[in-house]
Scaffold this active site. Structure first.
Site, PDB file in Angstrom:
ATOM      1  N   GLU A  42      23.382  44.542  40.776  1.00  0.00           N
ATOM      2  CA  GLU A  42      24.455  45.524  40.579  1.00  0.00           C
ATOM      3  C   GLU A  42      24.564  46.473  41.769  1.00  0.00           C
ATOM      4  O   GLU A  42      25.659  46.839  42.184  1.00  0.00           O
ATOM      5  CB  GLU A  42      24.217  46.333  39.291  1.00  0.00           C
ATOM      6  CG  GLU A  42      24.496  45.554  38.020  1.00  0.00           C
ATOM      7  CD  GLU A  42      25.967  45.139  37.900  1.00  0.00           C
ATOM      8  OE1 GLU A  42      26.838  45.943  38.250  1.00  0.00           O
ATOM      9  OE2 GLU A  42      26.222  44.000  37.486  1.00  0.00           O
ATOM     10  N   CYS A 197      42.280  39.175  38.672  1.00  0.00           N
ATOM     11  CA  CYS A 197      43.030  40.413  38.862  1.00  0.00           C
ATOM     12  C   CYS A 197      42.645  41.015  40.216  1.00  0.00           C
ATOM     13  O   CYS A 197      42.135  42.122  40.312  1.00  0.00           O
ATOM     14  CB  CYS A 197      42.736  41.391  37.722  1.00  0.00           C
ATOM     15  SG  CYS A 197      43.997  42.662  37.584  1.00  0.00           S
ATOM     16  N   CYS A 204      48.088  36.079  37.687  1.00  0.00           N
ATOM     17  CA  CYS A 204      48.408  36.380  36.289  1.00  0.00           C
ATOM     18  C   CYS A 204      48.644  35.120  35.464  1.00  0.00           C
ATOM     19  O   CYS A 204      48.357  35.098  34.267  1.00  0.00           O
ATOM     20  CB  CYS A 204      49.629  37.280  36.215  1.00  0.00           C
ATOM     21  SG  CYS A 204      49.398  38.835  37.084  1.00  0.00           S
ATOM     22  N   CYS A 207      45.618  34.195  33.755  1.00  0.00           N
ATOM     23  CA  CYS A 207      44.853  35.281  33.127  1.00  0.00           C
ATOM     24  C   CYS A 207      45.039  35.278  31.600  1.00  0.00           C
ATOM     25  O   CYS A 207      46.168  35.229  31.108  1.00  0.00           O
ATOM     26  CB  CYS A 207      45.313  36.618  33.705  1.00  0.00           C
ATOM     27  SG  CYS A 207      44.428  38.016  33.009  1.00  0.00           S
ATOM     28  N   CYS A 213      49.527  42.318  28.997  1.00  0.00           N
ATOM     29  CA  CYS A 213      49.291  43.169  30.179  1.00  0.00           C
ATOM     30  C   CYS A 213      50.599  43.838  30.599  1.00  0.00           C
ATOM     31  O   CYS A 213      51.572  43.178  30.971  1.00  0.00           O
ATOM     32  CB  CYS A 213      48.737  42.318  31.322  1.00  0.00           C
ATOM     33  SG  CYS A 213      48.607  43.234  32.868  1.00  0.00           S
TER      34      CYS A 213
END
Ligand code: SF4
Length: 359
Positions: A42, A197, A204, A207, A213
């Site tokens: 991370e 994204c 899209c 997605c 959205c």
């Protein structure tokens, strides 16, 4: 959100279903999952792309496989493995946190977001990523990728970084976080952000969120998140001095722990305003005008841009500065991989050594 709540958590269900088919499951930090491995990944992934991180992560894990080995390292060894990854404060913070974890938590990362957030370099999103991925807890994350997804999904107006925008994004992230499959959900939303994204040209049509959205439905994906008008960065300049001894070893100086390139080995630097020769005399007692420019480069920091001129001194003055191995040392090309060295310094050194070999 009401819509989504009314349909159960459609948002989470959609991305979980997508993740089970298309999500990434074989990244190095997705095997042998434990808090240490997730934490390191991370931190490395902050402001850095997955494909850049992978080799760094693998080298780091080989050398420091757990908190104990990291806490017993020396900072130079840690920064050497960080060289080239940028944002070195991240590497220093890992090291300081490992020491705290060893001393205060018996070598095990704490398991609450609140306690994790007390460690240097761990903010709420990173802490939440660790607890959701490792412990499967419903702690939502809000990294850059997730912010982009949510900003578009809800067409949230305002600039990222504004406190009311941030507050709203956290609220949405909390509302959408499912109570089960938390680890998978966290990985899934990160993947949606980085694989579909994307900053420019989001994909899209692949997605799973497209039917709900807002930005997609209104054909406004390019407008979200709002782009802050960029102010040009202030310009600064400096000169890197390559001082070589008769054995073609080059003087490096350790930067103070705080500030730019903190704790890294750097070439001696002078500010050119008064003239290079005067500065050389003042800083190194060098009565020399036999320097020549070997390279010019610019390096961007978050808050300014540095124009760097790299000169080398040709009279091979010795004993200009004695090596004391802690703050100054003469190094050969073979020493470079073992030292934490900032990117522009490394570029300068490699250019210099290359030329020397050719001469
Ligand atoms: S539909 Fe497009 S804009 Fe909306 S979340 Fe998916 S990729 Fe992003």
């Amino acid at each position: 959100v009401n819509n989504i709540k009314a349909n159960g958590n459609k948002f989470a269900d959609s991305i979980l279903e997508w993740y089970s088919k298309y999500g990434r499951t074989s990244l190095p930090w997705q095997s042998n999952i434990n808090a240490y491995r997730v934490w390191i990944s991370e931190i490395m992934l902050q402001q850095t792309q997955v494909k850049t991180v992978i080799p760094y992560y693998e080298r780091f894990m080989k050398r420091f496989p757990d908190v104990c080995s990291l806490s017993q390292a020396n900072l130079d060894g840690v920064l050497a493995l960080w060289s080239g990854l940028g944002y070195y404060q991240r590497g220093r913070n890992l090291y300081y946190s490992a020491k705290i974890i060893t001393e205060n938590y018996g070598g095990k990362l704490p398991n609450t977001v609140e306690e994790l957030m007390t460690l240097p370099g761990i903010g709420r999103s990173t802490a939440s990523a660790i607890t959701s991925i490792v412990l499967n807890l419903p702690t939502p994350i809000l990294d850059g990728n997730v912010k982009r997804v949510l900003t578009r999904f809800f067409m949230i107006e305002g600039y990222l970084g504004q406190s009311q925008v941030n507050k709203l994004l956290w609220q949405k992230a909390e509302e959408l976080m499912p109570g089960t499959n938390c680890a998978k959900y966290t990985q899934a939303i990160m993947d949606i952000g980085s694989m579909l994204c994307t900053r420019t040209k989001p994909i899209c049509n692949q997605c799973p969120l497209q039917s709900d959205c807002s930005a997609h439905k209104n054909n406004k994906t390019a407008d979200f998140p709002y782009k802050k008008p960029k102010k040009p960065l202030p310009q600064k300049s400096c000169v890197f001095v390559i001082l070589a001894d008769a054995y073609n070893k080059v003087m490096l100086i350790k930067r103070p722990p705080k500030g730019i390139w903190g704790g890294l080995w750097c070439l001696p630097m002078i500010e050119p305003q008064c003239g290079i020769n005067i500065e050389l005399r003042k800083s190194f007692k060098l009565e020399s005008n036999k320097h020549h420019t070997i390279l010019k480069l610019t390096h961007k920091f978050s808050h300014f841009e540095l124009a760097i001129k790299v000169i080398s001194i040709t009279n091979k003055s010795q004993n200009v500065l004695m090596s004391d191995s802690i703050k100054r040392r003469w190094v050969s090309i073979e020493d470079l991989p073992n030292l934490g060295i900032a990117k522009p310094v490394m570029t300068s050194l490699l250019t210099y050594f290359d030329k020397e070999v050719l001469v």
